[in-house]
Motif scaffolding. Structure first.
Motif, PDB file in Angstrom:
ATOM      1  N   GLY A 152       0.769  -1.213  -0.003  1.00 31.91           N
ATOM      2  CA  GLY A 152       0.158   0.078   0.157  1.00 31.91           C
ATOM      3  C   GLY A 152       0.862   1.327   0.100  1.00 31.91           C
ATOM      4  N   HIS A 153       2.309   1.335  -0.112  1.00 33.31           N
ATOM      5  CA  HIS A 153       3.017   2.310   0.002  1.00 33.31           C
ATOM      6  C   HIS A 153       3.144   2.687  -1.712  1.00 33.31           C
ATOM      7  CE1 HIS A 153       6.285   5.125   0.427  1.00 33.31           C
ATOM      8  NE2 HIS A 153       6.663   4.470   1.509  1.00 33.31           N
ATOM      9  N   LEU A 154       2.011   3.565  -1.982  1.00 32.65           N
ATOM     10  CA  LEU A 154       1.706   3.921  -3.407  1.00 32.65           C
ATOM     11  C   LEU A 154       2.939   4.825  -4.142  1.00 32.65           C
ATOM     12  CD1 LEU A 154      -2.133   4.772  -3.280  1.00 32.65           C
ATOM     13  CD2 LEU A 154      -0.725   2.572  -3.533  1.00 32.65           C
ATOM     14  N   ALA A 155       3.687   5.722  -3.077  1.00 28.44           N
ATOM     15  CA  ALA A 155       4.632   6.531  -3.482  1.00 28.44           C
ATOM     16  C   ALA A 155       5.951   5.518  -3.996  1.00 28.44           C
ATOM     17  CB  ALA A 155       5.135   7.334  -2.639  1.00 28.44           C
ATOM     18  N   ALA A 156       6.044   4.505  -3.444  1.00 22.41           N
ATOM     19  CA  ALA A 156       6.929   3.473  -3.518  1.00 22.41           C
ATOM     20  C   ALA A 156       6.716   2.789  -4.924  1.00 22.41           C
ATOM     21  CB  ALA A 156       7.470   2.632  -2.511  1.00 22.41           C
ATOM     22  N   GLN A 176       2.681  -1.886 -11.503  1.00 20.84           N
ATOM     23  CA  GLN A 176       3.138  -0.956 -10.556  1.00 20.84           C
ATOM     24  C   GLN A 176       1.752   0.153 -10.692  1.00 20.84           C
ATOM     25  OE1 GLN A 176       4.653  -1.808  -7.721  1.00 20.84           O
ATOM     26  NE2 GLN A 176       5.447  -3.485  -8.840  1.00 20.84           N
ATOM     27  N   PHE A 177       1.845   0.732 -11.774  1.00 22.69           N
ATOM     28  CA  PHE A 177       0.898   2.032 -11.955  1.00 22.69           C
ATOM     29  C   PHE A 177      -0.293   1.680 -11.879  1.00 22.69           C
ATOM     30  CE2 PHE A 177       4.246   4.527 -14.996  1.00 22.69           C
ATOM     31  CZ  PHE A 177       4.950   4.814 -13.807  1.00 22.69           C
ATOM     32  N   GLN A 178      -0.798   0.283 -12.584  1.00 21.68           N
ATOM     33  CA  GLN A 178      -2.099  -0.110 -12.417  1.00 21.68           C
ATOM     34  C   GLN A 178      -2.604  -0.279 -10.742  1.00 21.68           C
ATOM     35  OE1 GLN A 178      -2.375  -3.372 -15.201  1.00 21.68           O
ATOM     36  NE2 GLN A 178      -3.246  -2.104 -16.733  1.00 21.68           N
ATOM     37  N   ALA A 179      -1.484  -0.880 -10.054  1.00 20.81           N
ATOM     38  CA  ALA A 179      -1.981  -1.041  -8.589  1.00 20.81           C
ATOM     39  C   ALA A 179      -2.260   0.362  -8.158  1.00 20.81           C
ATOM     40  CB  ALA A 179      -0.627  -1.917  -8.210  1.00 20.81           C
ATOM     41  N   VAL A 180      -1.318   1.394  -8.219  1.00 14.31           N
ATOM     42  CA  VAL A 180      -1.758   2.488  -7.611  1.00 14.31           C
ATOM     43  C   VAL A 180      -3.001   3.132  -8.305  1.00 14.31           C
ATOM     44  CG1 VAL A 180      -0.948   5.150  -7.601  1.00 14.31           C
ATOM     45  CG2 VAL A 180       0.707   3.121  -7.686  1.00 14.31           C
ATOM     46  N   ALA A 181      -3.351   3.004  -9.516  1.00 19.15           N
ATOM     47  CA  ALA A 181      -4.585   3.544  -9.943  1.00 19.15           C
ATOM     48  C   ALA A 181      -5.621   2.841  -9.398  1.00 19.15           C
ATOM     49  CB  ALA A 181      -4.492   3.514 -11.519  1.00 19.15           C
ATOM     50  N   GLU A 182      -5.680   1.459  -9.143  1.00 17.05           N
ATOM     51  CA  GLU A 182      -6.704   0.887  -8.486  1.00 17.05           C
ATOM     52  C   GLU A 182      -6.849   1.140  -7.093  1.00 17.05           C
ATOM     53  OE1 GLU A 182      -5.939  -3.109  -9.299  1.00 17.05           O
ATOM     54  OE2 GLU A 182      -5.980  -2.991 -11.372  1.00 17.05           O
ATOM     55  N   ASP A 184      -6.057   3.985  -5.811  1.00 19.14           N
ATOM     56  CA  ASP A 184      -6.109   5.535  -5.382  1.00 19.14           C
ATOM     57  C   ASP A 184      -6.347   6.048  -6.800  1.00 19.14           C
ATOM     58  OD1 ASP A 184      -6.791   8.118  -4.953  1.00 19.14           O
ATOM     59  OD2 ASP A 184      -4.862   8.304  -3.750  1.00 19.14           O
ATOM     60  N   PRO A 185      -7.468   6.181  -7.399  1.00 14.66           N
ATOM     61  CA  PRO A 185      -7.791   6.448  -8.683  1.00 14.66           C
ATOM     62  C   PRO A 185      -7.218   7.914  -8.758  1.00 14.66           C
ATOM     63  CG  PRO A 185      -9.763   5.204  -8.196  1.00 14.66           C
ATOM     64  CD  PRO A 185      -8.893   5.511  -6.907  1.00 14.66           C
ATOM     65  N   ARG A 186      -7.433   8.637  -7.830  1.00 13.93           N
ATOM     66  CA  ARG A 186      -7.129  10.099  -7.683  1.00 13.93           C
ATOM     67  C   ARG A 186      -5.517  10.518  -7.472  1.00 13.93           C
ATOM     68  NH1 ARG A 186     -11.837  13.358  -8.150  1.00 13.93           N
ATOM     69  NH2 ARG A 186     -10.362  15.242  -7.527  1.00 13.93           N
ATOM     70  N   TYR A 187      -4.637   9.301  -7.299  1.00 14.74           N
ATOM     71  CA  TYR A 187      -3.408   9.689  -7.079  1.00 14.74           C
ATOM     72  C   TYR A 187      -2.842  10.744  -7.899  1.00 14.74           C
ATOM     73  CZ  TYR A 187       1.094   8.714  -5.317  1.00 14.74           C
ATOM     74  OH  TYR A 187       2.504   8.887  -4.749  1.00 14.74           O
ATOM     75  N   PRO A 188      -2.345  11.645  -7.544  1.00 13.74           N
ATOM     76  CA  PRO A 188      -1.608  12.824  -8.531  1.00 13.74           C
ATOM     77  C   PRO A 188      -0.814  12.574  -9.664  1.00 13.74           C
ATOM     78  CG  PRO A 188      -1.920  13.544  -6.164  1.00 13.74           C
ATOM     79  CD  PRO A 188      -2.060  12.090  -6.042  1.00 13.74           C
ATOM     80  N   GLU A 189      -1.133  12.704 -10.694  1.00 18.55           N
ATOM     81  CA  GLU A 189      -0.032  12.061 -12.045  1.00 18.55           C
ATOM     82  C   GLU A 189      -0.183  10.734 -12.550  1.00 18.55           C
ATOM     83  OE1 GLU A 189       1.363  14.543 -13.762  1.00 18.55           O
ATOM     84  OE2 GLU A 189       1.259  16.188 -12.533  1.00 18.55           O
ATOM     85  N   ILE A 190      -0.820   9.689 -11.888  1.00 16.81           N
ATOM     86  CA  ILE A 190      -0.805   8.522 -11.817  1.00 16.81           C
ATOM     87  C   ILE A 190      -1.420   8.312 -13.504  1.00 16.81           C
ATOM     88  CG2 ILE A 190      -3.014   7.808 -10.883  1.00 16.81           C
ATOM     89  CD1 ILE A 190       0.343   5.796 -11.149  1.00 16.81           C
ATOM     90  N   HIS A 191      -2.258   8.742 -13.808  1.00 11.09           N
ATOM     91  CA  HIS A 191      -2.960   8.635 -15.092  1.00 11.09           C
ATOM     92  C   HIS A 191      -2.087   9.107 -16.420  1.00 11.09           C
ATOM     93  CE1 HIS A 191      -6.451   6.687 -13.266  1.00 11.09           C
ATOM     94  NE2 HIS A 191      -6.715   7.742 -12.503  1.00 11.09           N
ATOM     95  N   SER A 192      -1.302  10.326 -15.968  1.00  8.45           N
ATOM     96  CA  SER A 192      -0.296  10.776 -16.783  1.00  8.45           C
ATOM     97  C   SER A 192       0.727   9.844 -17.038  1.00  8.45           C
ATOM     98  CB  SER A 192       0.181  12.197 -16.570  1.00  8.45           C
ATOM     99  OG  SER A 192      -0.882  13.239 -16.394  1.00  8.45           O
ATOM    100  N   GLU A 216      -9.927  14.934 -15.984  1.00  9.83           N
ATOM    101  CA  GLU A 216     -11.508  14.727 -15.375  1.00  9.83           C
ATOM    102  C   GLU A 216     -11.156  14.837 -13.805  1.00  9.83           C
ATOM    103  OE1 GLU A 216     -14.872  11.452 -14.432  1.00  9.83           O
ATOM    104  OE2 GLU A 216     -13.530  11.021 -16.133  1.00  9.83           O
ATOM    105  N   PHE A 217     -10.218  14.422 -13.234  1.00 14.83           N
ATOM    106  CA  PHE A 217      -9.819  14.384 -11.956  1.00 14.83           C
ATOM    107  C   PHE A 217      -9.215  15.728 -11.370  1.00 14.83           C
ATOM    108  CE2 PHE A 217      -9.672   9.571 -11.436  1.00 14.83           C
ATOM    109  CZ  PHE A 217     -11.125   9.445 -11.007  1.00 14.83           C
ATOM    110  N   TYR A 218      -7.958  16.168 -12.460  1.00 10.94           N
ATOM    111  CA  TYR A 218      -7.370  17.389 -12.321  1.00 10.94           C
ATOM    112  C   TYR A 218      -7.300  18.094 -13.510  1.00 10.94           C
ATOM    113  CZ  TYR A 218      -5.535  14.845  -8.205  1.00 10.94           C
ATOM    114  OH  TYR A 218      -5.368  14.050  -7.021  1.00 10.94           O
TER     115      TYR A 218
END
Length: 333
Positions: A152-156, A176-182, A184-192, A216-218
């Motif tokens: 759950g350490h999303l920054a890592a 890794q990126f999909q795990a973060v998006a799932e 926390d879909p609003r994690y800053p920059e993850i969709h970028s 959409e989020f930002y």
């Protein structure tokens, strides 16, 4: 004076027992250094210079405290003092290697140092590359350990994914990126980040969808809107692209690439005067860039302004030749 009732002794015993219980139960702050507590609050408030002073005092008080070493290292990392940060974070990991946050910070610092390696006189390119690769390898290994300890350490996960991208390990990056998006879909920059990855993998439609989610989020993310507009232009959707580019202009009006994209969008929509104005704005913001000059030459030629077109074309060629003359390719190992 002697306490004949015995209440004074009893109170001291109760206080002692309460302190022991609080320490055993892990209640924060009971035995922590005041300097550490102040440094932590300053760090959380992003007051890094003040945090550094307090964290240094905490380390001087107890250099064998992993928390003190970690906090000092984390503060130094925020101040870009990566070499000193590394020393303290290594000590923190040596004292307590089971904390994902310690591993993450050390891995992040190593990767940052690798990317900012200063070329030392007399050091061959091959030696520099070997050292950089070794640091990268250790940094990635630390981040992998951090994620394994705490998924759950999303920054890592994000930093690990970016490191994998640099190594062209795209499927591992995607994990890794999909795990973060799932998570926390609003994690800053993850969709970028996902969009950049999809483009590297040749998945243009998925890249567009990821950028659409990001804006959409930002909606104030000008760079995401610029990237989205560029992709939509490539898919011959200039009207939709223009909407995103104009929104980006409100947030970042001094970005040359934005005005270049606007010029292309206006050109595609047969609005030559606006295209010309945007191309000129791009050239003004990036006077050494040949691309807007080539576009200006194209627009002047389209408007029947042959002299202006030749002038811009000559300027573009001069800038391109200047860039070619100053470019120095990296030496082979």
């Amino acid at each position: 004076m002697r306490d004949s009732t015995g209440l004074g002794s009893m109170n001291r015993i109760l206080l002692f027992l309460l302190t022991v219980c609080l320490c055993d139960s892990g209640v924060a702050g009971v035995a922590e250094s005041p300097h550490y507590l102040e440094a932590r609050q300053r760090y959380e408030n992003k007051e890094y210079l003040l945090a550094m002073l307090s964290a240094e005092k905490a380390v001087q008080e107890d250099g064998e405290n992993a928390g003190h070493r970690y906090l000092y290292g984390a503060v130094l990392a925020e101040l870009k003092q990566f070499s000193d940060a590394e020393a303290h974070l290594r000590k923190a990991v040596a004292l307590d290697g089971q904390k994902a946050e310690y591993l993450y910070q050390l891995g992040r610092v190593l990767l940052e140092q690798s990317h900012q390696t200063v070329v030392r006189r007399g050091m061959s390119a091959g030696v520099r590359m070997s050292r950089s690769e070794a640091i990268d390898s250790e940094g990635v290994a630390l981040l992998e350990r951090a994620v394994k300890l705490d998924g759950g350490h999303l920054a890592a996960r994000v930093r690990l994914g970016r490191a994998y991208t640099d190594q062209n390990r795209y499927l591992e990056t995607l994990e890794q990126f999909q795990a973060v998006a799932e998570a926390d879909p609003r994690y800053p920059e993850i969709h970028s980040y996902l969009a950049v990855l999809y483009l590297k993998m040749g998945r243009v439609i998925q890249a567009i969808q990821a950028l659409q989610t990001e804006v959409e989020f930002y909606p104030d993310n000008a760079m995401a809107r610029l990237d989205l507009g560029d992709l939509l232009l490539q898919l011959a959707q200039p009207r939709v692209a223009l909407r995103h580019l104009l929104a980006a202009e409100q947030e970042s009006p001094a970005t040359p690439d934005l005005h270049y994209a606007l010029a292309k969008a206006y050109l595609a929509l047969d609005q030559p005067e606006r295209a010309l104005a945007s191309a000129r704005k791009c050239a003004d913001l990036a006077p050494e860039a040949p691309a807007p000059r080539y576009l200006l030459a194209q627009l002047h030629r389209r408007n029947g302004q042959s002299d202006l077109a030749r002038r811009e074309l000559a300027t573009a060629e001069r800038l391109r030749n200047r860039q070619a003359a100053t470019y120095r390719p990296p030496k082979a190992d």
